[in-house]
Enzyme design. Sequence first.
Site, PDB file in Angstrom:
ATOM      1  N   ASN A  35       0.872  -1.176   0.000  1.00  0.00           N
ATOM      2  CA  ASN A  35       0.000   0.000   0.000  1.00  0.00           C
ATOM      3  C   ASN A  35       0.913   1.233   0.000  1.00  0.00           C
ATOM      4  OD1 ASN A  35      -1.827   2.031   0.457  1.00  0.00           O
ATOM      5  ND2 ASN A  35      -2.764   1.096   2.272  1.00  0.00           N
ATOM      6  N   ASP A  48      -9.284  11.632  17.035  1.00  0.00           N
ATOM      7  CA  ASP A  48      -9.206  10.268  17.549  1.00  0.00           C
ATOM      8  C   ASP A  48     -10.395   9.972  18.461  1.00  0.00           C
ATOM      9  OD1 ASP A  48      -8.488   7.941  19.208  1.00  0.00           O
ATOM     10  OD2 ASP A  48      -6.532   8.146  18.234  1.00  0.00           O
ATOM     11  N   ARG A  58     -10.903   7.835  20.679  1.00  0.00           N
ATOM     12  CA  ARG A  58     -10.592   7.602  22.101  1.00  0.00           C
ATOM     13  C   ARG A  58     -10.581   8.915  22.872  1.00  0.00           C
ATOM     14  NH1 ARG A  58      -5.753   3.807  20.209  1.00  0.00           N
ATOM     15  NH2 ARG A  58      -5.884   5.416  18.622  1.00  0.00           N
ATOM     16  N   ARG A 117      -2.308  -1.958  -3.653  1.00  0.00           N
ATOM     17  CA  ARG A 117      -3.559  -1.262  -3.437  1.00  0.00           C
ATOM     18  C   ARG A 117      -3.580  -0.032  -4.350  1.00  0.00           C
ATOM     19  NH1 ARG A 117      -5.271   2.844   1.284  1.00  0.00           N
ATOM     20  NH2 ARG A 117      -7.452   2.988   0.698  1.00  0.00           N
ATOM     21  N   GLY A 137     -12.793   3.872  10.553  1.00  0.00           N
ATOM     22  CA  GLY A 137     -11.444   4.130  11.057  1.00  0.00           C
ATOM     23  C   GLY A 137     -11.270   5.629  11.043  1.00  0.00           C
ATOM     24  N   ASN A 138     -10.103   6.100  10.608  1.00  0.00           N
ATOM     25  CA  ASN A 138      -9.937   7.537  10.395  1.00  0.00           C
ATOM     26  C   ASN A 138     -10.885   8.024   9.324  1.00  0.00           C
ATOM     27  OD1 ASN A 138      -8.147   9.014  11.963  1.00  0.00           O
ATOM     28  ND2 ASN A 138      -6.449   7.794  11.157  1.00  0.00           N
ATOM     29  N   GLY A 139     -10.881   7.284   8.205  1.00  0.00           N
ATOM     30  CA  GLY A 139     -11.913   7.469   7.191  1.00  0.00           C
ATOM     31  C   GLY A 139     -12.996   6.455   7.480  1.00  0.00           C
ATOM     32  N   HIS A 174     -17.436   0.227   7.977  1.00  0.00           N
ATOM     33  CA  HIS A 174     -15.970   0.377   8.108  1.00  0.00           C
ATOM     34  C   HIS A 174     -15.714   1.762   8.702  1.00  0.00           C
ATOM     35  CE1 HIS A 174     -11.700   0.074   6.435  1.00  0.00           C
ATOM     36  NE2 HIS A 174     -11.812   1.349   6.755  1.00  0.00           N
ATOM     37  N   HIS A 181     -12.897   1.951   0.002  1.00  0.00           N
ATOM     38  CA  HIS A 181     -12.778   0.901   1.032  1.00  0.00           C
ATOM     39  C   HIS A 181     -13.339  -0.440   0.536  1.00  0.00           C
ATOM     40  CE1 HIS A 181     -13.129   4.211   4.354  1.00  0.00           C
ATOM     41  NE2 HIS A 181     -11.861   3.956   4.098  1.00  0.00           N
ATOM     42  N   GLU A 191      -7.256  -6.117   4.563  1.00  0.00           N
ATOM     43  CA  GLU A 191      -7.133  -5.747   3.157  1.00  0.00           C
ATOM     44  C   GLU A 191      -5.911  -6.405   2.519  1.00  0.00           C
ATOM     45  OE1 GLU A 191      -7.805  -1.848   4.865  1.00  0.00           O
ATOM     46  OE2 GLU A 191      -8.715  -1.246   2.973  1.00  0.00           O
ATOM     47  N   ARG A 238     -12.912  14.511   8.238  1.00  0.00           N
ATOM     48  CA  ARG A 238     -13.754  14.830   7.073  1.00  0.00           C
ATOM     49  C   ARG A 238     -15.208  14.999   7.491  1.00  0.00           C
ATOM     50  NH1 ARG A 238     -11.736   9.849   3.474  1.00  0.00           N
ATOM     51  NH2 ARG A 238      -9.938   9.700   4.839  1.00  0.00           N
TER      52      ARG A 238
HETATM   53  P1  ADP Z   1      -7.274   4.342   8.916  1.00  0.00           P
HETATM   54  O1  ADP Z   1      -8.580   4.803   8.358  1.00  0.00           O
HETATM   55  O2  ADP Z   1      -6.234   5.411   8.957  1.00  0.00           O
HETATM   56  O3  ADP Z   1      -6.810   3.009   8.384  1.00  0.00           O
HETATM   57  P2  ADP Z   1      -7.815   2.863  11.358  1.00  0.00           P
HETATM   58  O4  ADP Z   1      -8.770   1.899  10.773  1.00  0.00           O
HETATM   59  O5  ADP Z   1      -6.507   2.351  11.835  1.00  0.00           O
HETATM   60  O6  ADP Z   1      -7.586   4.121  10.443  1.00  0.00           O
HETATM   61  O7  ADP Z   1      -8.552   3.591  12.572  1.00  0.00           O
HETATM   62  C1  ADP Z   1      -7.913   4.586  13.299  1.00  0.00           C
HETATM   63  C2  ADP Z   1      -8.865   5.135  14.311  1.00  0.00           C
HETATM   64  O8  ADP Z   1      -9.361   4.099  15.150  1.00  0.00           O
HETATM   65  C3  ADP Z   1      -8.201   6.117  15.272  1.00  0.00           C
HETATM   66  O9  ADP Z   1      -8.283   7.422  14.802  1.00  0.00           O
HETATM   67  C4  ADP Z   1      -9.020   5.959  16.536  1.00  0.00           C
HETATM   68  O10 ADP Z   1     -10.004   6.976  16.559  1.00  0.00           O
HETATM   69  C5  ADP Z   1      -9.750   4.654  16.390  1.00  0.00           C
HETATM   70  N1  ADP Z   1      -9.494   3.734  17.489  1.00  0.00           N
HETATM   71  C6  ADP Z   1      -8.491   2.854  17.633  1.00  0.00           C
HETATM   72  N2  ADP Z   1      -8.604   2.186  18.819  1.00  0.00           N
HETATM   73  C7  ADP Z   1      -9.716   2.665  19.428  1.00  0.00           C
HETATM   74  C8  ADP Z   1     -10.381   2.398  20.666  1.00  0.00           C
HETATM   75  N3  ADP Z   1      -9.944   1.486  21.529  1.00  0.00           N
HETATM   76  N4  ADP Z   1     -11.492   3.114  20.936  1.00  0.00           N
HETATM   77  C9  ADP Z   1     -11.958   4.034  20.076  1.00  0.00           C
HETATM   78  N5  ADP Z   1     -11.386   4.314  18.909  1.00  0.00           N
HETATM   79  C10 ADP Z   1     -10.281   3.653  18.582  1.00  0.00           C
END
Ligand code: ADP
Length: 395
Positions: A8, A281, A283, A89, A208-210, A206, A178, A382, A239
């Site tokens: 990637n 984030d 968390r 990717r 994550g960040n996105g 899905h 994704h 992935e 975003r």
């Molecule tokens: P990307 O889209 O960059 O691949 P990821 O799928 O790795 O991102 O997700 C990253 C996000 O996951 C972080 O910004 C964080 O907000 C969230 N995250 C990771 N662990 C936890 C947790 N224990 N509780 C809440 N959110 C979490």
Amino acid sequence: MTKILAVNAGSSSLKYQLLEMPSQEVITIGLVERIGFEDAIFNISFNGKKTETIQPILNHSVAVQLLLEALLDLKIVASYEEIAGVGHRVVHGGEKFSKSVVVTDEVLKELEVLSELAPLHNPANITGIKAFQEKLPNAVAVAVFDTAFHQTMEKDAYLYPLRYDLYEKFGVRKYGFHGTSHQYVAERAIDMLGKPAEDTKIITVHIGNGGSLAAVKGGRSIDTTMGFTPLAGIMMGTRSGDVDPAVIPFIMEKEGIDVAAAVNIFNKESGLTGVSGLSSDMRDIINAKDSGNEQAKTAFNLFTKRIADYIGSYYISLEGADAIVFTAGIGENSAPVREAVMGRLKILGIDINQEANQKRGEELLISTPESKVKVFVIPTNEELMIAKDTYAFVK
Ligand code: ADP
């Protein structure tokens, strides 16, 4: 024994995994960051040991060279001939690519044309492909597209209600992203449901960040929340997701900013960061919310409401659902987010097992036997999808 590299490549990074196929064993995994800088970071994990070095890595070609040398030095491979394929990717496959393809000169040209649709991503992906082709000319190079899985959407799902010639001339439509992740977790869920794949209705979440959702009917994507770009759909880390498009010119005028600055607001300064004023984030948002921060609470509520609203919409499109699947950083790890989303969906007869919902890091069923829709947590993979598609061509 066949070894496959899953790659990637970003504009300044290169994530990789070397897998043994067909056993799917992960042999080594690593990341090169800050490519283009004097203090780039190269890391590789092998046999439970992580090695990290800081050194100048001025381009992707150097990064690939370092990686290949490390594979020999650490005796991960005895010769480069062992690496039969490299799967890449690629973010945007447009309408041209509905599945993975072997990279030929023709394909490379197509990817360059598609860079117009993904200017931040496709050029970096192409750079990665070329760097590996240069060093491993005998390995089969395969492009695996983020958009491919969603090419099964029908026109009524992918077309925007805009002037039609904008679609015809410029390809302005929903593509979705994704896809590799949505496909992977949907396939895992189909296995776990134990009914014929063609009868399954699954909503994949899905986050994550996105983040994006997909409605998957009979294993095929029929709708998804991201659009022409990865900016659309649900609220994300930085975003905005969906907003009234008229907000954009309004803000540009009020703030006296140009297009690039406006796009920056929607891409980088919105979402959890923008609403909370704290962090992208989840968390941090949850910690702040739990200690009484009102803006963090608003951000959390907006985030979970938008996901729940799309699940409701896809429940209608699919005419029901066998399963909802949570994946990616937040989906896999955040029990409070899953609980809040599901709490908004009680009308669908969804019932969560609180104890199961607290676990993480494994495939889980988190709904009760009484729940009308099964709810799964499935860690995405992935790289495995990329390796599988690549292996299929190598064979
Ligand atoms: P990307 O889209 O960059 O691949 P990821 O799928 O790795 O991102 O997700 C990253 C996000 O996951 C972080 O910004 C964080 O907000 C969230 N995250 C990771 N662990 C936890 C947790 N224990 N509780 C809440 N959110 C979490």
